[in-house]
Design a protein around this motif. Sequence first.
Motif, mmCIF file in Angstrom:
data_model
loop_
_atom_site.group_PDB
_atom_site.id
_atom_site.type_symbol
_atom_site.label_atom_id
_atom_site.label_comp_id
_atom_site.label_asym_id
_atom_site.label_seq_id
_atom_site.Cartn_x
_atom_site.Cartn_y
_atom_site.Cartn_z
ATOM 1 N N PRO A 95 0.799 -1.233 0.000
ATOM 2 C CA PRO A 95 0.000 0.000 0.000
ATOM 3 C C PRO A 95 0.829 1.280 0.000
ATOM 4 N N ASP A 96 1.958 1.273 0.713
ATOM 5 C CA ASP A 96 2.761 2.493 0.804
ATOM 6 C C ASP A 96 3.414 2.867 -0.525
ATOM 7 N N ASP A 97 3.514 1.916 -1.456
ATOM 8 C CA ASP A 97 4.063 2.220 -2.779
ATOM 9 C C ASP A 97 3.006 2.805 -3.716
ATOM 10 N N LEU A 98 1.731 2.568 -3.389
ATOM 11 C CA LEU A 98 0.660 2.949 -4.307
ATOM 12 C C LEU A 98 0.193 4.377 -4.048
ATOM 13 N N THR A 99 1.077 5.305 -4.337
ATOM 14 C CA THR A 99 0.717 6.715 -4.274
ATOM 15 C C THR A 99 -0.200 7.045 -5.446
ATOM 16 N N LEU A 100 -0.855 8.192 -5.351
ATOM 17 C CA LEU A 100 -1.720 8.618 -6.454
ATOM 18 C C LEU A 100 -0.923 8.714 -7.750
ATOM 19 N N GLU A 101 0.276 9.287 -7.685
ATOM 20 C CA GLU A 101 1.117 9.431 -8.881
ATOM 21 C C GLU A 101 1.490 8.063 -9.459
ATOM 22 N N LYS A 102 1.848 7.112 -8.578
ATOM 23 C CA LYS A 102 2.238 5.780 -9.046
ATOM 24 C C LYS A 102 1.039 5.080 -9.686
ATOM 25 N N LEU A 103 -0.110 5.175 -9.070
ATOM 26 C CA LEU A 103 -1.309 4.523 -9.607
ATOM 27 C C LEU A 103 -1.714 5.130 -10.946
ATOM 28 N N GLN A 104 -1.607 6.442 -11.067
ATOM 29 C CA GLN A 104 -1.931 7.087 -12.347
ATOM 30 C C GLN A 104 -1.012 6.589 -13.455
ATOM 31 N N ALA A 105 0.257 6.437 -13.120
ATOM 32 C CA ALA A 105 1.219 5.934 -14.112
ATOM 33 C C ALA A 105 0.943 4.468 -14.449
ATOM 34 N N LEU A 106 0.602 3.672 -13.445
ATOM 35 C CA LEU A 106 0.301 2.256 -13.682
ATOM 36 C C LEU A 106 -0.908 2.078 -14.595
ATOM 37 N N ARG A 107 -1.848 3.002 -14.522
ATOM 38 C CA ARG A 107 -3.033 2.898 -15.379
ATOM 39 C C ARG A 107 -2.672 3.035 -16.861
ATOM 40 N N GLN A 108 -1.508 3.588 -17.137
ATOM 41 C CA GLN A 108 -1.066 3.747 -18.532
ATOM 42 C C GLN A 108 -0.262 2.544 -19.013
ATOM 43 N N THR A 109 -0.089 1.535 -18.166
ATOM 44 C CA THR A 109 0.651 0.326 -18.518
ATOM 45 C C THR A 109 -0.334 -0.811 -18.800
ATOM 46 N N PRO A 110 0.147 -1.962 -19.260
ATOM 47 C CA PRO A 110 -0.742 -3.106 -19.463
ATOM 48 C C PRO A 110 -1.205 -3.775 -18.158
ATOM 49 N N VAL A 111 -0.655 -3.363 -17.010
ATOM 50 C CA VAL A 111 -1.062 -3.977 -15.740
ATOM 51 C C VAL A 111 -2.558 -3.746 -15.525
ATOM 52 N N ASN A 112 -3.309 -4.838 -15.334
ATOM 53 C CA ASN A 112 -4.762 -4.711 -15.167
ATOM 54 C C ASN A 112 -5.295 -5.391 -13.903
ATOM 55 N N ARG A 113 -4.372 -5.867 -13.054
ATOM 56 C CA ARG A 113 -4.806 -6.492 -11.800
ATOM 57 C C ARG A 113 -3.780 -6.142 -10.721
ATOM 58 N N ASP A 147 -10.855 4.374 -7.759
ATOM 59 C CA ASP A 147 -11.268 5.639 -8.364
ATOM 60 C C ASP A 147 -10.603 5.871 -9.714
ATOM 61 N N LEU A 148 -9.395 5.319 -9.878
ATOM 62 C CA LEU A 148 -8.669 5.496 -11.138
ATOM 63 C C LEU A 148 -9.042 4.445 -12.183
ATOM 64 N N GLY A 149 -9.915 3.506 -11.809
ATOM 65 C CA GLY A 149 -10.411 2.554 -12.790
ATOM 66 C C GLY A 149 -9.891 1.140 -12.683
ATOM 67 N N PHE A 150 -9.055 0.841 -11.678
ATOM 68 C CA PHE A 150 -8.654 -0.558 -11.476
ATOM 69 C C PHE A 150 -9.865 -1.334 -10.960
ATOM 70 N N SER A 151 -10.275 -2.323 -11.709
ATOM 71 C CA SER A 151 -11.512 -3.043 -11.368
ATOM 72 C C SER A 151 -11.276 -4.515 -11.060
ATOM 73 N N ASN A 152 -10.002 -4.885 -10.922
ATOM 74 C CA ASN A 152 -9.665 -6.267 -10.556
ATOM 75 C C ASN A 152 -8.582 -6.179 -9.482
ATOM 76 N N ILE A 153 -9.018 -6.139 -8.218
ATOM 77 C CA ILE A 153 -8.122 -5.920 -7.095
ATOM 78 C C ILE A 153 -8.235 -7.069 -6.112
ATOM 79 N N SER A 154 -7.082 -7.614 -5.750
ATOM 80 C CA SER A 154 -7.004 -8.682 -4.758
ATOM 81 C C SER A 154 -6.319 -8.142 -3.509
#
Length: 379
Positions: A95-113, A147-154
Motif C-alpha cells: 500500500p505504501d508504494d501505491l501513491t496517487l502518482e504511481k497509480l496514475q502511471a500504472l493505469r497507462q501500462t498493461p497492468v490490469n490487476r 477511483d482510477l479505474g482498477f476493477s480487478n483488485i485482490s
Amino acid sequence: MAGIYLHIPFCKQACHYCDFHFSTSLGLKEQVLQAMRQELALQQHYLNGETIDTIYFGGGTPSILSVAELNELLETVYAQHTVNPAAEITLEANPDDLTLEKLQALRQTPVNRLSIGVQSFHDPHLQLMNRPHTAAEAALSIKMAQDLGFSNISLDLIYGIPAENPALWEQDLSQAFALQAQHLSCYALTIEPNTVFGHRVRKGKFSPADEERVARQFELLMTEAKAHGFLHYEISNFCQPGYESKHNSSYWKQVPYVGIGPSAHSFNGVSRQFNLPNNSKYVQALAEGQLPCTVEELSIEDRVNEYVMTTLRTSWGCDTRFIQEKWGVDLVALHAPYLQKIATQGLLRQEQGVLLLTEAGKLLADEIALDLFLLQEEA
C-alpha cells in the motif's frame, strides 16, 4: 496457454514472517533487472511458442520498481512472446508504494490487476509483522486504485496472528468486504525457521496462536466470504464470480509457465526448473550467458502427487479419471478404504470420479493430500 512469472527480489524492509527470497539492499537492482531481461531472451523457447495468457509480477515487492522499470520488463516479454490481448497482468504491491502518482502511471501500462499486501487493518498487528504501511494507507491505496479505474483488485490478509481480542480477525474481514475488492487471498500465519518470528519462537519470546483458534478463524473466513457472495475456489483464495486469479489457477491446473528472476521456478509439464536464490550469483550467471537454474525431471509419481496436492485444494477438485487417462494410475482403487473412511467422516465426497473436500475437509487439506500420495512402487 501459458504464463510468465517475474520475481522481483527487493523489499524496503523484511516482514517478520517472510522466508521468500528478497534483499533490502537495492544496490544490485539495475543489474538484476538487466539479467532478468537476458533470462527472458534465453528462456524464449521454454514454452514452445505458447500464447501468454498471464503475466505476474511477484516478489519480494514488485511495486518497489518504478513504472518505467516495470514497462521495460513488459516490453521484453511482448517482444519475445505472443501475448493474449486479454491477458491478465498482475502486480503485487504494498500500500505504501501505491501513491496517487504511481497509480496514475500504472493505469497507462498493461497492468490490469493489483494484488495488494494489506495483511491486516489493525495497526498493532502490522507493527508486529514489521509491515511498512498503516491500515489507513492500505484503505486509501485501495480506494484510489478503484477511483482510477482498477476493477480487478485482490487483497492479501493474514489470520492466526496472536491476539487477545478474537474479534480482530472478524473486523479485518468486515473492512476487506466493505472496500469491495474482487478477490481475497487469506493465509494462516506460519512460523518459518529462518525468520524473525522463527528466531523469537526458539528464544521463547513469541508464541503462535493455538491451532484451535486458527481453525475457528478459517471457518469464520469461509462463512463470511460465502455470505458476501465470494466463491471459495482454492483453500486460501476467494473471489467474486469471474474474478479468479487466472495466473494462480494455471499453477493448480498444471498449465506450463516460466519463472524469471532469482529463486523463480518454471514448469513445462515434465520437469521443473529452480533458479538460484542469490542475486549476485544470478547476475553473474546471466552475464556469462548461462541459465542459473537446476532442472528436476518429474517422475510419474511426482506428477500424480503434484496434481493431487494442487487440485484437491480447489473447488473443481481432483479428477481421478484424468489421472487414470494421463498416467495410468487408478487412485480410487489404490486408496479405496481410506477414501471411504474420510467420506464417512464428512471430510470428502466423490462426484463422478472427482474428489472434493468438504468445508471440514479443507481444514485438513494438506494431510489428506499426503495420505493420497503415490509411493514409488505404485505408479
